[in-house]
Write a protein that holds these residues in place. Structure first.
Motif, PDB file in Angstrom:
ATOM      1  N   PRO A 107      -9.395  -5.113 -15.406  1.00 15.88           N
ATOM      2  CA  PRO A 107      -9.357  -4.072 -14.365  1.00 15.88           C
ATOM      3  C   PRO A 107     -10.531  -4.099 -13.399  1.00 15.88           C
ATOM      4  CG  PRO A 107      -9.848  -3.127 -16.527  1.00 15.88           C
ATOM      5  CD  PRO A 107      -9.433  -4.540 -16.765  1.00 15.88           C
ATOM      6  N   GLU A 108     -11.673  -4.618 -13.817  1.00 19.64           N
ATOM      7  CA  GLU A 108     -12.816  -4.664 -12.900  1.00 19.64           C
ATOM      8  C   GLU A 108     -12.554  -5.571 -11.706  1.00 19.64           C
ATOM      9  OE1 GLU A 108     -16.402  -5.629 -14.898  1.00 19.64           O
ATOM     10  OE2 GLU A 108     -16.371  -3.863 -16.194  1.00 19.64           O
ATOM     11  N   GLN A 109     -11.663  -6.554 -11.888  1.00 20.71           N
ATOM     12  CA  GLN A 109     -11.336  -7.489 -10.810  1.00 20.71           C
ATOM     13  C   GLN A 109      -9.922  -7.262 -10.271  1.00 20.71           C
ATOM     14  OE1 GLN A 109     -13.494  -9.742  -9.477  1.00 20.71           O
ATOM     15  NE2 GLN A 109     -15.030  -8.835 -10.815  1.00 20.71           N
ATOM     16  N   ARG A 111      -6.766  -1.197  -0.950  1.00 22.07           N
ATOM     17  CA  ARG A 111      -6.716   0.154  -1.507  1.00 22.07           C
ATOM     18  C   ARG A 111      -7.508   0.236  -2.813  1.00 22.07           C
ATOM     19  NH1 ARG A 111      -4.000   3.743  -4.604  1.00 22.07           N
ATOM     20  NH2 ARG A 111      -2.802   2.169  -5.746  1.00 22.07           N
ATOM     21  N   LYS A 112      -7.536  -0.882  -3.569  1.00 22.35           N
ATOM     22  CA  LYS A 112      -8.296  -0.920  -4.820  1.00 22.35           C
ATOM     23  C   LYS A 112      -9.785  -1.179  -4.590  1.00 22.35           C
ATOM     24  CE  LYS A 112      -4.736  -0.560  -7.647  1.00 22.35           C
ATOM     25  NZ  LYS A 112      -4.564   0.626  -8.547  1.00 22.35           N
ATOM     26  N   GLY A 113     -10.180  -1.337  -3.326  1.00 22.16           N
ATOM     27  CA  GLY A 113     -11.596  -1.514  -3.022  1.00 22.16           C
ATOM     28  C   GLY A 113     -12.055  -2.941  -2.871  1.00 22.16           C
ATOM     29  N   PHE A 114     -11.123  -3.907  -2.876  1.00 21.85           N
ATOM     30  CA  PHE A 114     -11.518  -5.304  -2.699  1.00 21.85           C
ATOM     31  C   PHE A 114     -11.955  -5.548  -1.267  1.00 21.85           C
ATOM     32  CE2 PHE A 114     -10.535  -9.573  -1.241  1.00 21.85           C
ATOM     33  CZ  PHE A 114     -11.290 -10.333  -2.132  1.00 21.85           C
ATOM     34  N   HIS A 115     -13.128  -6.198  -1.100  1.00 22.24           N
ATOM     35  CA  HIS A 115     -13.599  -6.499   0.257  1.00 22.24           C
ATOM     36  C   HIS A 115     -14.615  -7.635   0.215  1.00 22.24           C
ATOM     37  CE1 HIS A 115     -15.386  -5.557   4.343  1.00 22.24           C
ATOM     38  NE2 HIS A 115     -14.086  -5.722   4.562  1.00 22.24           N
ATOM     39  N   GLU A 151      -9.682  -2.778   8.685  1.00 23.67           N
ATOM     40  CA  GLU A 151     -10.372  -1.740   9.468  1.00 23.67           C
ATOM     41  C   GLU A 151      -9.974  -0.356   8.972  1.00 23.67           C
ATOM     42  OE1 GLU A 151     -10.618  -0.049  14.056  1.00 23.67           O
ATOM     43  OE2 GLU A 151      -9.652  -1.984  13.633  1.00 23.67           O
ATOM     44  N   LEU A 152      -8.699  -0.216   8.571  1.00 20.30           N
ATOM     45  CA  LEU A 152      -8.236   1.076   8.086  1.00 20.30           C
ATOM     46  C   LEU A 152      -8.963   1.488   6.813  1.00 20.30           C
ATOM     47  CD1 LEU A 152      -6.184   3.450   8.155  1.00 20.30           C
ATOM     48  CD2 LEU A 152      -4.628   1.978   6.825  1.00 20.30           C
ATOM     49  N   TYR A 153      -9.130   0.543   5.903  1.00 20.17           N
ATOM     50  CA  TYR A 153      -9.744   0.865   4.611  1.00 20.17           C
ATOM     51  C   TYR A 153     -11.263   0.738   4.631  1.00 20.17           C
ATOM     52  CZ  TYR A 153      -5.171   1.137   2.411  1.00 20.17           C
ATOM     53  OH  TYR A 153      -3.903   1.521   2.060  1.00 20.17           O
ATOM     54  N   PHE A 154     -11.792  -0.087   5.529  1.00 15.73           N
ATOM     55  CA  PHE A 154     -13.249  -0.308   5.598  1.00 15.73           C
ATOM     56  C   PHE A 154     -13.696  -0.238   7.060  1.00 15.73           C
ATOM     57  CE2 PHE A 154     -11.410  -2.796   2.123  1.00 15.73           C
ATOM     58  CZ  PHE A 154     -12.061  -2.234   1.027  1.00 15.73           C
TER      59      PHE A 154
END
Length: 304
Positions: free
Chosen positions: A232-234, A264-268, A293-296
């Protein structure tokens, strides 16, 4: 010379040694039996100072009690005190100069002392008697590898693999055979056997990376689906790689949905986003950048 893989050396040995130490109990119905049973229970619980105390009482009453001698030596090895273990192991070896378990333990003791040549000599003595001893093959292979003797190390690991397709053997071979074919290396991951869930997940993660590198897309997609839950961390990264694979297969809507879920899960991870964007047609590239751009929003313009 740097210290080679001591933790892994000890881990393999103590799994084996625990089986040996449970194989028998001291003979005779006298008080030493009670002390021995107490020592064994404290040893099992990892309360080493109490285990040591009661093993020593056993030996005070029965100085040549082999089980107490052996298990006390294990206490010292498990707590990183090879100098204390060696006299007991040497005494046991004087009783039986062909005991493979004792010779393996002596190899471990000298590994802990970082006396690698002496450690190897004990493993070589084991292998001269029984060429398939898993402890001697595995531990000596790691030492040989660290001593930059890769041919000898791989010969021993290859021999071990024919009989022991454990997780440890598979990973040792995987990490030392980059020059071998993908088919051979993939077999190490595919055939490895383990009951440990963390090891299962590690094998899956390695297989996933391997399948990506080999363009085995369907296998990678199946693994990504499982790893989202098991690692889950990845999770976000697996969603993103799934999206990348789906887009590569022209499954556009599914691929973009997976990339959106990754964000949405925070991957960037900028390098991965940039690499994917460069592969896409301009319209899909723009969709990816708009989702980013929407999420970050604070990172607008980071990916060119």
């Amino acid at each position: 010379m740097k210290r080679p893989f001591s933790a892994r050396l000890l881990f393999l040995f103590f799994v084996f040694a625990a089986l040996f130490s449970c194989a028998g109990t001291p003979e005779g119905e006298h008080l030493a039996d009670d002390y021995y049973n107490l020592a064994r229970e404290f040893h099992r619980l990892g309360i080493y100072d109490r285990a040591e105390k009661y093993y020593l009482i056993c030996l005070d009453r029965e100085p040549e009690g082999r089980d107490a001698l052996y298990n006390l030596a294990l206490v010292y090895l498990e707590t990183g005190n090879p100098d204390k273990a060696l006299p007991f192991l040497e005494k046991l070896f004087s009783f039986d100069g062909n005991n493979l378990v004792i010779m393996d333990a002596l190899g471990i003791a000298y590994s802990l002392k970082e006396e690698w040549d002496e450690s190897l000599s004990w493993y070589d003595r084991v292998l001269a008697i029984f060429p398939w001893d898993s402890t001697a093959l595995y531990n000596s292979a790691l030492i040989l590898s660290d001593q930059e003797r890769p041919g000898e190390a791989l010969e021993r690991l290859d021999r071990l693999w024919t009989r022991d397709k454990s997780y440890r053997t598979a990973i040792a071979l995987w990490e030392r055979t980059e020059e071998r074919t993908a088919e051979i290396r993939g077999e190490y991951l595919e055939s490895a056997v383990t009951e440990d869930e963390e090891q299962r997940v590690d094998l899956m993660k390695r297989k996933f990376t391997f399948c990506l590198a080999q363009n085995r897309e369907d296998e990678a997609l199946a693994l990504a689906e499982e790893l989202k839950e098991k690692d889950p961390e990845q999770e976000g990264w697996y969603w993103f790689k799934e999206g990348e694979l789906l887009l590569r297969q022209y499954r556009t809507e599914e691929g973009l949905a997976s990339v959106r879920e990754a964000f949405r899960k925070g991957f960037h991870r900028e390098s991965d986003i940039s690499a994917l964007a460069e592969q896409l047609a301009p319209n899909y590239r723009n969709i990816i950048l708009e989702m980013e751009e929407l999420y970050f929003p604070e990172n607008e313009g980071d990916v060119n």
